[in-house]
Scaffold this active site. Structure first.
Site, mmCIF file in Angstrom:
data_model
loop_
_atom_site.group_PDB
_atom_site.id
_atom_site.type_symbol
_atom_site.label_atom_id
_atom_site.label_comp_id
_atom_site.label_asym_id
_atom_site.label_seq_id
_atom_site.Cartn_x
_atom_site.Cartn_y
_atom_site.Cartn_z
ATOM 1 N N HIS B 54 0.812 -1.202 0.029
ATOM 2 C CA HIS B 54 -0.146 -0.062 -0.024
ATOM 3 C C HIS B 54 0.906 1.144 -0.088
ATOM 4 O O HIS B 54 0.249 2.284 0.322
ATOM 5 C CB HIS B 54 -0.835 -0.020 1.291
ATOM 6 C CG HIS B 54 -1.557 -1.253 1.627
ATOM 7 N ND1 HIS B 54 -2.676 -1.615 0.575
ATOM 8 C CD2 HIS B 54 -1.686 -2.107 2.615
ATOM 9 C CE1 HIS B 54 -3.153 -2.907 1.161
ATOM 10 N NE2 HIS B 54 -2.553 -3.176 1.950
ATOM 11 N N HIS B 216 -6.470 -4.858 -1.060
ATOM 12 C CA HIS B 216 -5.926 -5.997 -0.746
ATOM 13 C C HIS B 216 -6.226 -6.875 -1.983
ATOM 14 O O HIS B 216 -6.085 -8.379 -1.805
ATOM 15 C CB HIS B 216 -6.177 -6.584 0.610
ATOM 16 C CG HIS B 216 -5.931 -6.021 1.691
ATOM 17 N ND1 HIS B 216 -6.768 -5.120 2.232
ATOM 18 C CD2 HIS B 216 -4.601 -5.731 2.295
ATOM 19 C CE1 HIS B 216 -6.156 -4.538 3.259
ATOM 20 N NE2 HIS B 216 -4.846 -4.963 3.124
#
Ligand code: ADP
Ligand code: ADP
Ligand code: MG
Ligand code: MG
Ligand code: MG
Ligand code: MG
Lengths: 230, 328, 328, 230
Positions: B54, B216
């Site tokens: 991320h 995700h």
């Protein structure tokens, strides 16, 4: 090493197995081998309804467990499970690390420092471990999680005690539990984000839990095979 | 992928981060990134962390005015408690530590274990849970809303409060307030490829998009035929406003998921601002860029954070991190 | 793609840029981005520009300490002279304007026409050509080396010189010097998709990579089976060093092409630093990020700029732009 | 509008055409239609050895030319070409904008304010335009650029003057020039970055130049058709 004994506590097939530290180490080793072999499948399952890492997580965790147990083999079943649980917590991360770690640590703690345990005792302490998992994660049977394979496995282990093939029966029950997650709607973990779209896929954590019981059966079988008595 | 082997991706990245940012102390082996001048005497410390993939979240937000330390996990996998305890010990000045935790089962469980262990070591720990993603309904039947873009607002604003010298309870309550008034919605135009899997994490044919996607590689809740930037902005902003209903001005984060070119992201921002205008929502601050990403996923998310005088002041306060810098 | 229609991509992005950056004056219709406080009395102004699709280059580098204005063209198409003349007129304080031009036929021709027109309007114009890409041999048989990553060093350092009050000839000569000591090499792991074409600009099967790729979706000069981050770093750094042979320390830009995750880019930086160490090249500064991109292309480039005291001082000088900020 | 005249300067097939401002406007319009129709092909060609924008560039530029000419139709052929060239410079960008812009502007300037021109004169001023393109871009025939289609087109226009079908012959020559770029190694423009890999692809700019001559022939033919005399 497990060996045939007259005061056998576990009847596996026609032969009895001693559930000692070495047996537990073998169990964890069999699990390490199983998740290594099945890592891609577990990741694939997680990719359908999660984030595509469950196989990698399990492989990393149980490889660490195996290495730690080889490094300094603990001398009681309880110590083996506690060390395994700690390793999982320290190396896996994700949801499965704390949950599997708690399962084994709690089971191990419940065993105290007994040198050998009976399948009933194992079923009992695993039951305590599963309860801790349920408490920690807030899930219950039917939520499409590892609990759906852990609970039937433990139940079978407790039930089947005097039946023979106790571990194989538990493994089968756990696998059936895992397969039964396919039609379920996920209520916990990442899969729950999918709502209805989680239906139709087998839960990755339930699948690895079935492997845990398969590994248990394998560890027991290994003894029989090694002794040539099956 | 531009990698060696999937097993070393996180360690390799940390070595590269250490080389590029001498103002950070990077413990590659234990996976802890700490601002060099920690612990800062008398100030509350902020520790966050989560799965890798991320970036720049979270390590790119370590520095004066924001995080004291970050704990990167494996790709898309929560870090382990050992990392967080180590980070807390490294940054605690005695004023206590706030854990900023995105609401995913793994992150919650691991940070909770870490909090227990850190408290055992005499560190005062508070925790804020970030759960801003309106694509997930916050009901008993889910793991609750996911933590996404609001994390940036929480970390920036709580970091500024800590920098001002606010005590732990106050930093914690501001962090909670920011989370309470922030909501996000994301879309994916392509799936991402994790190093471990080597292929797309879900199957998204070209010409389709996922609405309400997570960060995700989780598929979203609805798939549709490709929409225009305009239509996507309408959908995303309305999804957020349905839940947030701001009374005053908002701060807006228009965030790229990783592979969406800045050119497109700025164009998307134009559409987001148009919808907000049409809905009568005044906008006090706008941040556009790739801040909370999902590896090489194409797509974007919109986060709105309802602002008041205090939050704006803390937002505008100086920040000096690899990914966010302003003020003096 | 996250767009409305390909025809409005650049205008949409400029509207979004304007909304997010009140410190810039964005003329959407005429496609000129100017720092709000221009012209700055007594200071030389820097104007750059080029095809869109390389964001944050150039508009993201407009602000104190760097560019005075940027002229974004259509995607991968040089801007037109009208834009540059307009920009020059907006930023010239009487101290003159430096055009920073990347060496592509289109950019060169259009900036040359603009220079003539601007001079007709009484604006003193100098020009620096950036040509740093060693993948293209600089011979009579090519259009010469392409301008890529060195543009960032030229714009930052010449911008700092202008900010210090250096006269036009001096700003120009520093800019030329930076270009002369900078070299780059890029690789692509995937092609990019232009809005107009809607598909990949060249055909790169998964499992292969292009060595020596440009930033316009041009295929490179050589295609190979996928290499590791380590191997790519060896290849790219050695290609640069074959041409540059620095005597002293270098500044290194490890640049992402757009779709390469920061996680991978930092890992790649670790390998780049390793090779440089092995080759005995000291590194004085490192910048890692997506700065000179090629839409959604996956890949990276390495730029090395031989540093001396003066260049380092100018590099470290304060800069306040959307994409590059430091100092105070 | 072109109309049959006895003092015809251009023999097209069996009929003559006046090369006036209206004719030039029609030429530019035909070019706008052609590049609009062929934009994808031009972009595809540019995608093989360039940056995949040539079709879009030409479409944008000639659409602007067409609009400007409709807005305020200039009254001499020279003024038409100058306005067209300016529009291209102001709207295209890239390499092709200044190059095509210079071609037409230089040709237009050379025409002065004559109200009508002969094909010889057109060939001559286009020759001057092509020379300006060569000077600006530093390319020469054989470098795999637009020059490889412009030069044969202009040459044919000059040669064939008294032969009839002069425009069709020039269009054919230009197209052949474009096709002949396929085996060439690019030495200018983006394609030169590719070295040997530029061989085997037709140059996009040469391809649009062939369209420019085809449009010229079409503008002439249009007259014939309109007059029903072909
Ligand atoms: N709250 C929970 N209770 C019990 N098991 C859970 C819970 N949340 C997730 N799990 C189990 O964890 C599995 C996912 O593990 P893993 O992929 O390793 O972690 P993560 O979801 O963090 O990526 C799920 O398939 C599920 O069986
Ligand atoms: N130096 C030059 N001289 C003549 N023609 C050139 C030159 N450079 C490029 N061209 C022509 O321009 C064409 C490309 O135009 P275009 O794609 O619109 O611009 P760009 O290359 O800037 O993207 C090439 O195919 C070639 O015919
Ligand atoms: Mg997972
Ligand atoms: Mg995970
Ligand atoms: Mg171009
Ligand atoms: Mg082109």
């Amino acid at each position: 090493m497990g060996r045939p004994r007259t005061d056998a506590r576990a009847a596996v097939g026609a032969v009895s197995v001693v559930l000692d530290a070495e047996f537990c180490r073998r169990w964890m080793e069999a699990m390490a081998t199983a998740v290594d072999r099945e890592a891609d499948r577990l990741t694939e399952l997680d990719s359908a309804i999660g984030d595509a890492d469950h196989g990698v997580n399990m492989r990393r965790g149980f490889a660490a467990v195996k290495a730690a147990l080889e490094d300094e083999p603990p001398r009681t079943p309880g110590a083996v499970l506690i060390l395994a649980g700690r390793q999982l917590i320290s190396t896996v991360g994700g949801a499965s690390g704390p949950l599997y770690g708690t399962l084994l640590r709690r089971a191990g703690k419940s065993l105290g420092d007994a040198a050998e345990v009976t399948p009933e005792q194992l079923a009992e302490v695993l039951g305590a471990g599963v309860a801790a998992v349920a408490q920690l994660g807030g899930a219950k049977a039917g939520d499409k999680t590892m609990l759906d394979a852990l609970e039937p496995g433990v139940a079978a282990l407790g039930d089947a005690t005097r039946e023979g093939e106790v571990f194989a029966v538990a493994a089968r029950a756990s696998l059936e539990g895992a397969v039964a997650t396919v039609p379920m709607l996920a209520r916990k973990g990442r899969a729950s984000y999918l709502g209805q779209r989680s239906v139709g896929h087998q839960d990755p954590g339930a699948s690895s839990s079935a492997l845990l019981f398969a590994a248990l059966a394998e560890a027991a079988e290994g003894t029989e095979a090694a002794e040539g008595t099956a | 992928m531009l990698i060696n082997v999937s097993e070393t991706v996180v360690a390799d990245a940390l070595r590269g981060l250490a080389a590029a940012h001498p103002e950070l102390t990077v413990d590659v082996e234990n996976r802890v990134v700490v601002r060099r001048d920690a612990p800062v005497a008398g100030k509350v410390a902020l520790v966050s962390g989560g799965g890798s993939g991320h970036e720049p979240l979270h390590a790119g937000f370590v520095g004066p005015g924001m995080l004291s330390a970050a704990c990167p996990g494996e790709v898309f996998t929560s870090p382990v408690p050992d990392q967080m305890v180590r980070a807390a010990a490294a940054v605690d000045s005695g004023a206590g530590v706030l854990f900023v935790v995105k609401n995913y089962t793994g992150d919650v469980l691991n940070f909770d274990m870490a909090a227990e262990l850190a408290e055992d070591e005499g560190i005062q720990v508070a925790r804020v849970l970030v759960d801003d993603d309106v694509a997930v309904s916050d009901s008993l039947y889910t793991a609750g809303r996911r933590g996404t873009g609001a994390t940036l607002f929480v970390e920036k604003i709580a970091g500024a409060a800590a920098d001002e010298g606010a005590p732990l309870e106050r930093v914690e309550s501001i962090a909670r307030r920011v989370n309470a008034v922030s909501r996000s919605f994301g879309v994916a135009l392509s799936a991402c490829t994790t190093p471990a899997k080597g292929g797309p994490t879900f199957d998204l044919p070209p010409g389709e998009l996922e609405l309400g996607v997570g960060i995700h590689g989780e598929p979203g809740r609805e798939r549709r035929a490709m929409m225009t930037s305009r239509e996507i902005a309408d959908f995303a902003v309305d999804a957020v406003l349905e839940d947030l209903r701001p009374q005053g001005p908002v701060m807006a984060l228009v965030n790229g998921m990783g592979a969406t070119p800045l050119l497109e992201l700025y164009g998307f921002n134009a559409e987001v601002q148009r919808v907000l205008g049409e809905r009568g929502v005044p906008v006090a601050r706008i941040l556009v860029g790739n801040y909370v990403t999902s590896l090489d996923m194409a797509g974007a998310s919109v986060t709105l954070c309802e602002a008041d005088e205090e939050l704006l002041r803390l937002w505008d306060a100086p920040v000096q991190t690899p990914a966010l810098r302003w003020g003096r």
